[in-house]
Design an enzyme around this catalytic site. Sequence first.
Site: not given
Ligand code: 26Q
Length: 752
Positions: A487, A493, A594
């Site tokens: 992950k 985590k 997931t």
């Molecule tokens: C934020 C600011 C600037 C640039 C990028 C971002 C950014 C990009 C991607 C912030 C968050 C993400 C991704 C988040 C993510 O993957 N969350 C996960 O989503 C899964 C699907 O719902 C869950 O199973 C996880 O628990 C969760 O962490």
Amino acid sequence: MKPMKEILHFDQTPSLGELYRKLGEVIVRELEMLKPIDSERKVYYISSEFLMGKMLGSHLRQLGLYDEVEEFVTKYGYTMCELLDVEGEPALGNGGLGRLAACYLDSTAACGIAMEGISLRYHFGLFRQVFHERKQREVLDTWLDQDIWVRKTDVTYPITFKDLMVTARMYEMDIPGCHEQKTTLRLFDLEGVDESLVEPGGIHFDQRDIAHNLTLFLYPDDSTEDGRCLRLYQQYFMVSAAAQYILDTYKQTHEDFTDLAKHIVIQINDTHPSLIIPECIRLLMQEGMTMKDAIDIVSAMCAYTNHTILAEALETWPLAYIQKVAPQLVDIIQALDAISAALHHPPATRIIDSQNQVHMAHMDIHYGFSVNGVAALHTQILKHSELKDFHALYPQKFHNVTNGISFRRFLYGCNRELTTWIEQKIGTGFYGNSDELKKLNNFLDDEESLAQLLQIKQIKKAQFIQAMKESQGIALRENAIFDVQIKRLHEYKRQQMNALYIIHQYLDILNGKFPMRPIVYVFGAKAAPAYTIAKDIIHLLLCLRDVIEDDPQASKYIQICFIENYNVSQGELIIPAADLSEQISLASKEASGTGNMKLMANGAVTIGTLDGANVEIADAVGRDAIYIFGESSEQVIEHYRQSDYCAKSCYEKDPWIQEALDFIISDTMMQYGDPISLKRLYHELLSKDWFMTLLDVKSYRLCKDQALRDYEQRSDWARKMLKNIAGCSYFNADRSIGDYVEQIWNRKEEKR
Ligand code: 26Q
């Protein structure tokens, strides 16, 4: 379709690369002829990420061509594995959120649900991770030059920024479904991107040249100020192109936009695409609609999914940035804020706060018809804690849709041996209805079946070991327990908690206390480039790996295998080989997870906290087929509220913790690692430890000791494995999609 040998003909034996490309061309033509899924209401799933993984295998399976092609390539002396290996993997996602979007495309195609994906055609995906001097280095991820699946279209839209007009061009990628139908992923790209802006070798580029760099990069999930504004440009580019495409397409078959919300749902995947709300309102007003009507229609059309409860990840933008990027939205956002504020909603629900920050999620909830969490516990926390003011305002808008995974990819596709075994036990009905997997519980007392299950795990381990040998030159133990944590690297985590356990096991060995059986710890994790502590944790694990490897005693019992550049394809290899699935986040922090579902479906037993979907996994398999430890989400939330967690006092109270933690800055470690990095991590864990590693490390240790003992009772362990496989049906993405349809996408007009 004609037989493959008539369509594809080679005079001489083709190279693997040639075979792959020619075959790809045939498949792409085949996909083009499939019909789009038709429906009264169409869903647009808009997401800044789609982490697709390799496509050839899944396309062949879905088109029913897999066996024929296997026979075909065998004739030329190649194996299917070799052929599938040729494909590169586009890294158009960070992790869970992007992979979830890809699983949902797979499921909607297979289930005949009319949905399209919308995103960006990044020229470079998430960085490729390489290890250098036991640290992570980021290298450019090029994928476009090898890609065969993405097709250029002649559809373009103008995008207006403050002092700049650019052109968005649509590209598309087909995903085959059932009944000769398909789903399409639409990727917008900036015309005239200049890849030469990127410095050779690195991942840095001129941030200011918007007209030539907009879609160059997928951003890693950090919010370093550096490049943040560019991310806003990207977001507006994506939503403006998407909104024009959606409205344009609609106009081709409808007189006006009155019934728009009856026929269209826009599912907003986290807040990255949230500007689609004001953008749609703007475009509808341009078509002559009043602002009020435009707002009403858009509010009945948009739905928002929340994927995070980490406060620092909730997206806000200074209004001044929006003014700088897309000033045409500022009046609209201010109007939306004024309207909801005039209804005397609590100040905490304002879209624009007193600091002039725009809260994207607040806009989504006020001006969307649905908000959902991604696991039961996560939705509860949203309703009663994180978004409680909103829940009080709009209880009917809140839904839970627990995440799911593509069984086609993460079970049938990557574990043929297990799938065949399932077929032998319960027939083929589970393909159409995964609830039938529950029938496997009939074999819980059948020793022969249990033994077969253990054999299959052995086979998958051997295949993984072979692959590691070939690709990374690592020699892993055959008879070991495979403990897997794969992950993104993040403190919440708690990979560092796993590391503390390993350290202690190592110290035990030095003191003559040996584990019953060797253990291979498999890690796969990228850290955001600017996330210092996450990188320190990688450094710790890589140093630890070598300390152990260089110790003749310890290396007999413990091996750390840190997979470089963990991605979807590597996941497909590791997951079937796993015995123990590490899901050890601080309770309340992991929205769902997931990977936990993928691992259980392949017969790994979970060790985890009651966080995210682990709660539902525990319910599905029963408490004797999962290892639960640690404090509850309520307790953790209370610790934050009271600010009463103190890492230092955990350390002082427990000699075990002291030994493990002190080892991080021991002379041994200093010989291997960078003292600055190791000391920084040590101090972080001792003085701050925001994600409470030391809170749960003791119960983690006891729980894991128990799991390792239980592993030796082989047939009891096999029974736990079986309960996991039999219990995984709820975590099928087809079920999740069914829930979206029922709860959100097909709600009647008056209910929206
Ligand atoms: C934020 C600011 C600037 C640039 C990028 C971002 C950014 C990009 C991607 C912030 C968050 C993400 C991704 C988040 C993510 O993957 N969350 C996960 O989503 C899964 C699907 O719902 C869950 O199973 C996880 O628990 C969760 O962490």
